[in-house]
Motif scaffolding. Structure first.
Motif, mmCIF file in Angstrom:
data_model
loop_
_atom_site.group_PDB
_atom_site.id
_atom_site.type_symbol
_atom_site.label_atom_id
_atom_site.label_comp_id
_atom_site.label_asym_id
_atom_site.label_seq_id
_atom_site.Cartn_x
_atom_site.Cartn_y
_atom_site.Cartn_z
ATOM 1 N N SER A 76 0.843 -1.192 0.000
ATOM 2 C CA SER A 76 0.000 0.000 0.000
ATOM 3 C C SER A 76 0.881 1.246 0.000
ATOM 4 O O SER A 76 2.031 1.221 0.463
ATOM 5 C CB SER A 76 -0.895 0.018 1.237
ATOM 6 O OG SER A 76 -0.109 0.193 2.410
ATOM 7 N N GLU A 78 0.498 3.784 1.822
ATOM 8 C CA GLU A 78 0.723 4.166 3.213
ATOM 9 C C GLU A 78 1.977 3.507 3.766
ATOM 10 O O GLU A 78 2.809 4.153 4.407
ATOM 11 C CB GLU A 78 -0.496 3.775 4.049
ATOM 12 C CG GLU A 78 -0.368 4.140 5.522
ATOM 13 C CD GLU A 78 -1.575 3.704 6.334
ATOM 14 O OE1 GLU A 78 -1.694 4.140 7.489
ATOM 15 O OE2 GLU A 78 -2.393 2.921 5.807
ATOM 16 N N ARG A 79 2.138 2.217 3.498
ATOM 17 C CA ARG A 79 3.306 1.505 4.016
ATOM 18 C C ARG A 79 4.574 1.938 3.291
ATOM 19 O O ARG A 79 5.619 2.140 3.909
ATOM 20 C CB ARG A 79 3.111 -0.010 3.869
ATOM 21 C CG ARG A 79 4.386 -0.745 4.198
ATOM 22 C CD ARG A 79 4.241 -2.022 4.972
ATOM 23 N NE ARG A 79 5.566 -2.395 5.396
ATOM 24 C CZ ARG A 79 6.350 -3.271 4.764
ATOM 25 N NH1 ARG A 79 5.909 -3.915 3.720
ATOM 26 N NH2 ARG A 79 7.560 -3.514 5.202
ATOM 27 N N ALA A 82 5.848 5.227 4.598
ATOM 28 C CA ALA A 82 6.104 5.291 6.031
ATOM 29 C C ALA A 82 7.353 4.531 6.444
ATOM 30 O O ALA A 82 7.918 4.797 7.504
ATOM 31 C CB ALA A 82 4.903 4.743 6.800
ATOM 32 N N SER A 232 4.548 -3.038 10.193
ATOM 33 C CA SER A 232 4.173 -1.655 10.467
ATOM 34 C C SER A 232 4.342 -1.362 11.956
ATOM 35 O O SER A 232 4.394 -2.274 12.790
ATOM 36 C CB SER A 232 2.718 -1.390 10.061
ATOM 37 O OG SER A 232 1.823 -2.016 10.967
#
Length: 340
Positions: A76, A78-79, A82, A232
């Motif tokens: 994703s 987001e990952r 980050a 995460s």
């Protein structure tokens, strides 16, 4: 006021300056080996004198190449944005590609539709090869690309042991054994681990290394002291909470990446436990997160930029038709800070 392009250098003007035919000049600028060294030197000198820039589209008609390679991350957004692991590997790959004057196409794939869209893009001749990072399970996309003649290199060993796709990996198993040994040598006797997603070979190998080192020390790995995370920070936090629900909490934890280790440290702090006095922690990656953690994180360093460089080196060699080694495994090392 518009720019005057009437005097822009052309392939014909380069050929005339070099004293060769247009075809010879074209072959030199396309990188063909089928020219004499004298002609090559003359054409390159003429192109430099005239500030001639090769038309990439025209060149691709001659070479049947796009001069572009894809860097594909199956996660994703987001990952990807980050976790410092991804930009570090990307930085290493980009350095090699820049040296080869190649373009990099950065692609994030998180859905089946995005996988299909990229396959059509790549199969349409827009890239000459692809580097894959963070594949999950037996993802069919690399095999689909290879079947249509597009070279592929993986970050990490293939999910299937019989897959012959070239790959570049870190010594995940050996690094995990080193981390576990450090915890044992620090006096820990109730060791636990937080794994990454077990549909990824890197997570499997780090769990196997933890298990092997415990057995070598005469300890039996306990299922109750293994919690699965997702690489995460929140996944590490939740997994550490799960481990702390056991009747006796662990006194040492090997966490399969630094991002999860940050979440584990937060869970330990919330539980009123002090690191490293009550629980010792070792991570994996030695990303920038390890130095800003509190306390600073003891971790296993994998050479992330070098991993990217090696992937790009192997892929450019395959595209050029050169022989390459089927696999490259890079060493890891323990970096001691304050959590163990």
């Amino acid at each position: 006021m518009t720019a005057d392009t009437s005097s822009a250098p052309t392939l014909e003007s380069v050929a005339a300056r070099a004293g060769v035919s247009r075809a010879t000049a074209g072959r030199v600028l396309a990188g063909s080996p089928r020219v004499s060294e004298a002609a090559r030197a003359a054409v390159l000198a003429a192109a430099a004198e005239l500030s001639y820039v090769t038309n990439r589209a025209a060149r691709s008609l001659v070479t049947r190449r796009s001069d572009s390679l894809a860097f594909v991350v199956s996660e994703s957004e987001e990952r990807v944005f980050a976790d410092p692991f991804f930009p570090a590997v990307l930085r290493g790959a980009h350095k090699v590609m820049a040296d080869h004057r190649l373009q990099l196409v950065f692609v994030v794939l998180s859905t089946e539709a995005e996988h299909d869209q990229f396959f059509r893009f790549a199969a349409g001749g827009h890239v000459d090869g692809a580097m894959f990072v963070s594949l999950h399970g037996d993802d069919p996309l690399p095999s689909r690309l290879r079947k249509v003649g597009i070279p592929v290199v993986l970050s990490g060993r293939p999910f299937r042991s019989d897959d012959d796709v070239p790959y570049v990996d870190a010594d995940n198993l050996g690094g995990a054994r080193t981390a576990t040994r450090a915890l044992l040598e620090a006096g820990c006797r109730r060791l636990a681990t937080i794994t990454g997603p077990l549909d990824m070979p890197a997570a499997q190998d780090r769990l196997e290394g933890f298990t092997q080192e415990l057995r070598a020390a005469g300890q039996r790995p306990a299922a109750s002291r293994t919690a699965t995370g997702d690489f995460s920070t929140e996944g590490g936090f939740r997994a550490m909470k799960t481990l702390l629900r056991q009747r006796v909490h662990p006194d040492g934890v090997f966490v399969a990446n630094d991002q999860m280790a940050l979440g584990a440290l937060r869970a330990l702090h919330d539980a009123g436990l002090e690191v490293p006095r009550d629980v010792k922690v070792v991570g994996f990656d030695d990303s920038t997160l390890a130095t800003v953690a509190y306390p600073p994180l003891t971790t296993v360093r994998q050479p992330m930029e070098q991993l990217g460089r090696e992937m790009a080196r192997v892929l450019t060699a395959i595209v050029a038709g050169d022989a390459v080694e089927p696999s490259v495994v890079l060493p890891t090392e323990l970096v001691r800070r304050d959590t163990c």
